[in-house]
Write a protein that holds these residues in place. Sequence first.
Motif, PDB file in Angstrom:
ATOM      1  N   SER A 129       3.250   5.151  28.511  1.00 44.47           N
ATOM      2  CA  SER A 129       1.896   5.674  28.306  1.00 44.47           C
ATOM      3  C   SER A 129       1.117   5.674  29.616  1.00 44.47           C
ATOM      4  N   GLU A 130       1.190   4.580  30.340  1.00 44.33           N
ATOM      5  CA  GLU A 130       0.491   4.481  31.624  1.00 44.33           C
ATOM      6  C   GLU A 130       1.035   5.509  32.623  1.00 44.33           C
ATOM      7  N   VAL A 151       5.505   5.337  21.948  1.00 42.47           N
ATOM      8  CA  VAL A 151       4.367   5.639  22.816  1.00 42.47           C
ATOM      9  C   VAL A 151       3.163   6.017  21.952  1.00 42.47           C
ATOM     10  N   TYR A 154       1.897   2.856  20.291  1.00 42.39           N
ATOM     11  CA  TYR A 154       1.156   2.067  21.280  1.00 42.39           C
ATOM     12  C   TYR A 154      -0.228   2.667  21.525  1.00 42.39           C
ATOM     13  N   GLU A 155      -0.282   3.958  21.742  1.00 44.14           N
ATOM     14  CA  GLU A 155      -1.560   4.601  22.039  1.00 44.14           C
ATOM     15  C   GLU A 155      -2.529   4.499  20.868  1.00 44.14           C
ATOM     16  N   SER A 156      -2.027   4.521  19.644  1.00 46.30           N
ATOM     17  CA  SER A 156      -2.911   4.390  18.477  1.00 46.30           C
ATOM     18  C   SER A 156      -3.401   2.953  18.301  1.00 46.30           C
ATOM     19  N   LYS A 158      -3.792   0.926  21.162  1.00 44.68           N
ATOM     20  CA  LYS A 158      -4.084   0.513  22.534  1.00 44.68           C
ATOM     21  C   LYS A 158      -5.348  -0.331  22.651  1.00 44.68           C
TER      22      LYS A 158
END
Length: 174
Positions: A129-130, A151, A154-156, A158
């Motif tokens: 993601s980064e 990903v 993770y983003e949901s 974060k």
Amino acid sequence: MKSRYLLAALIAAASVAPVATYAQTAAPAQDAPNPASQIPAADKQAIQSYNLNDDVFNRIVKVSQEAKQQGIRPKDAKTDFSKIHSLDDLAAQVTAADPRIEPLLKKYNFTPRDFLLANLAVTNAAIASEAKKNPQMAAYVDQSKVNQKNVAFYESHKDQINALMAQDDGGDGR
């Protein structure tokens, strides 16, 4: 859901996560040995194909909370990378670091290996993601080995993960 201390749940995996992550996503530094190169392809594939979900995440958080309450700290674990040739070797070192770790993982239906897989999947997703916004990091991420579902997961999550990380770093996490 009120959850804190996710990174404490990494137990000793916090210090090991880069090893497994770089086994999949980054080229080793030319002048430094890459302990991840010792990890078998099957273990690397297991990390890559592990699918995160809310159940796993919630159990990681619970382990983290209880580890924090018991005073189990990832920074206290010493990892001898020369003895790690698989995730099972890593799991054995993690659980040997503190006799409270294995029963805690078992309480939340994790084997030491499964716990490592889940945490390494989160770590890999965070790195991928980064890398989307960091060109230098993107150069080290092999997109063909990125689990895009993780990903997205993770983003949901974060904001929650960042709050937990801040809590572990001594911030208020709010």
